[in-house]
Write a protein that holds these residues in place. Structure first.
Motif, PDB file in Angstrom:
ATOM      1  N   UNK A   1       0.844  -1.197   0.000  1.00 22.10           N
ATOM      2  CA  UNK A   1       0.000   0.000   0.000  1.00 22.10           C
ATOM      3  C   UNK A   1       0.884   1.254   0.000  1.00 22.10           C
ATOM      4  N   UNK A   2       0.236   2.381  -0.312  1.00 21.55           N
ATOM      5  CA  UNK A   2       0.983   3.646  -0.391  1.00 21.55           C
ATOM      6  C   UNK A   2       1.529   4.055   0.974  1.00 21.55           C
ATOM      7  N   UNK A   3       0.951   3.525   2.061  1.00 20.77           N
ATOM      8  CA  UNK A   3       1.499   3.859   3.377  1.00 20.77           C
ATOM      9  C   UNK A   3       2.483   2.792   3.878  1.00 20.77           C
ATOM     10  N   UNK A   4       2.986   1.965   2.961  1.00 17.53           N
ATOM     11  CA  UNK A   4       4.075   1.058   3.306  1.00 17.53           C
ATOM     12  C   UNK A   4       3.649  -0.173   4.079  1.00 17.53           C
ATOM     13  N   UNK A   5       2.544  -0.780   3.697  1.00 13.73           N
ATOM     14  CA  UNK A   5       2.052  -1.982   4.369  1.00 13.73           C
ATOM     15  C   UNK A   5       1.920  -3.105   3.350  1.00 13.73           C
ATOM     16  N   UNK A   6       2.406  -4.278   3.725  1.00 10.15           N
ATOM     17  CA  UNK A   6       2.261  -5.432   2.832  1.00 10.15           C
ATOM     18  C   UNK A   6       0.899  -6.069   3.049  1.00 10.15           C
ATOM     19  N   UNK A   7       0.267  -6.417   1.959  1.00  8.18           N
ATOM     20  CA  UNK A   7      -1.065  -7.019   2.026  1.00  8.18           C
ATOM     21  C   UNK A   7      -1.025  -8.291   1.164  1.00  8.18           C
ATOM     22  N   UNK A   8      -0.910  -9.452   1.795  1.00 10.36           N
ATOM     23  CA  UNK A   8      -0.762 -10.695   1.019  1.00 10.36           C
ATOM     24  C   UNK A   8      -2.006 -11.091   0.239  1.00 10.36           C
ATOM     25  N   UNK A   9      -3.195 -10.661   0.697  1.00 12.15           N
ATOM     26  CA  UNK A   9      -4.429 -11.072   0.006  1.00 12.15           C
ATOM     27  C   UNK A   9      -5.428  -9.927   0.067  1.00 12.15           C
ATOM     28  N   UNK A  10      -5.997  -9.606  -1.080  1.00 17.30           N
ATOM     29  CA  UNK A  10      -6.970  -8.500  -1.135  1.00 17.30           C
ATOM     30  C   UNK A  10      -8.185  -8.820  -0.260  1.00 17.30           C
ATOM     31  N   UNK A  11      -8.605 -10.080  -0.274  1.00 13.50           N
ATOM     32  CA  UNK A  11      -9.814 -10.474   0.450  1.00 13.50           C
ATOM     33  C   UNK A  11      -9.519 -11.016   1.831  1.00 13.50           C
ATOM     34  N   UNK A  12      -8.581 -10.402   2.523  1.00 12.79           N
ATOM     35  CA  UNK A  12      -8.235 -10.804   3.895  1.00 12.79           C
ATOM     36  C   UNK A  12      -7.522  -9.603   4.518  1.00 12.79           C
ATOM     37  N   UNK A  13      -7.931  -9.239   5.739  1.00 10.22           N
ATOM     38  CA  UNK A  13      -7.404  -7.998   6.306  1.00 10.22           C
ATOM     39  C   UNK A  13      -6.017  -8.118   6.951  1.00 10.22           C
TER      40      UNK A  13
END
Ligand code: SAM
Length: 310
Positions: A251-263
């Motif tokens: 994300x633009x604030x520097x967070x890794x997100x492994x799955x779009x459909x999971x928080x």
């Protein structure tokens, strides 16, 4: 890199900004903090892109928000295209600034773009999405002129809002050598919109025939006979493609997100000063990638798409 389920994770979707000049009802919501000043600096974007490459990522897509709002977009693309890692350097855009930038983007080393387009009606485009349709079409022309192809048009159909235009989008793919991809609406943030499934569209248009090897990445491709282009379906809700998911989002604030459909999120911000720790977090995030998205449960994501990176 392999995740715990044996999937190769080598595709980074890098959100460069939360800012966007459009107001798409299914996507945009200013949750605050969308200031240019709070975005990653150019050298941080380039350093992170290199670290992902060193971790084995081979595809990179810049997104947002609207990535073309960043003044340094060509500098970023140019630096990334000089790296020995990426076979595919792409960008997703609303197309509003594309005619102005297409030539420079191509020279910087960008391979291709996806353009989001949710209506072919100029008045609706202005009123519902805040987009000037003539800019989008100048952008499409520029994509062909400068060879930023194959061109994919991303379309989200919203019940009662643009579902009267499905035939027009199919006609667009008949007339031009591009792929119109109908993307099922995902429940993001507190959006109240209702979508239409890919299967419903296919039932309405039986003249769409599967193309040979119809699976293209996450899309299933179809074509009308004698059409110049194709029609793709991306169905994350009705038939998920988790088994072959290779994606990681930043994300633009520097967070890794492994799955779009999971928080689940893994922050990088606190280790941003240390390349080794960043790489460790990337590896952790790959290891923690969920087996399957949670869209089938009554689930909504904690962020809207413009705050996550579509
Ligand atoms: N500003 C760029 C653009 O317009 O393409 C990139 C960012 S935008 C978030 C990327 C894509 O996500 C767009 O095609 C948009 O329609 C799609 N999108 C946004 N919200 C969505 C949702 N709730 N479900 C499905 N797709 C969505």
């Amino acid at each position: 890199m392999k995740d715990t389920f044996g999937r190769t994770v080598d595709y980074l979707r890098f959100s460069l900004t939360k800012r966007c000049q459009l107001t798409c009802p299914h996507c945009a919501k200013n949750e605050g903090g969308c200031l240019k000043e709070s975005e990653m600096k150019t050298d941080t974007v380039i350093r992170l892109s290199r670290l992902f490459g060193e971790c084995g990522f081979r595809k990179i897509r810049f997104t947002g928000g609207e990535p073309l709002l960043r003044n340094d977009i060509c500098e970023i693309i140019s630096a990334v295209s000089d790296m020995p890692f990426y076979d595919d350097i792409a960008l997703t855009t609303n197309g509003q600034l594309l005619a102005l930038l297409a030539s420079d983007l191509k020279q910087s080393g960008l391979h291709r773009v996806n353009i989001s387009l949710n209506t072919l009606n100029a008045q609706r485009s202005k009123e519902m999405f805040g987009a000037d349709l003539s800019n989008t079409f100048s952008g499409i022309e520029a994509v062909f002129r400068h060879g930023l192809t194959p061109l994919k048009i991303n379309t989200v159909i919203l019940k009662g809002q643009n579902d009267d235009e499905i035939a027009d989008f199919i006609a667009l793919a008949h007339e031009y050598p591009l792929t119109v991809r109908f993307i099922e609406l995902m429940p993001m943030g507190d959006s109240k919109e209702e979508g239409i499934s890919g299967a419903q569209i296919l039932r309405m248009y039986p003249q769409l025939l599967p193309v040979e090897n119809k699976a293209d990445g996450v899309a299933m491709n179809y074509r009308e006979s004698n059409a110049k282009g194709t029609v793709g379906f991306i169905n994350p809700i009705s038939s998920c493609f988790c088994d072959s998911c290779s994606r990681m989002r930043l994300t633009a604030d520097g967070t890794l997100r492994p799955c779009l459909g999971n928080n689940l999120e893994i922050p990088l911000v606190d280790v941003m000063y240390n390349n080794d720790l960043i790489k460790q977090r990337i590896q952790d995030a790959v290891r923690q990638k969920p087996c399957k998205n949670s869209f089938s449960k009554a689930f909504i994501t904690n962020r809207t798409m413009n705050n996550l990176g579509g």
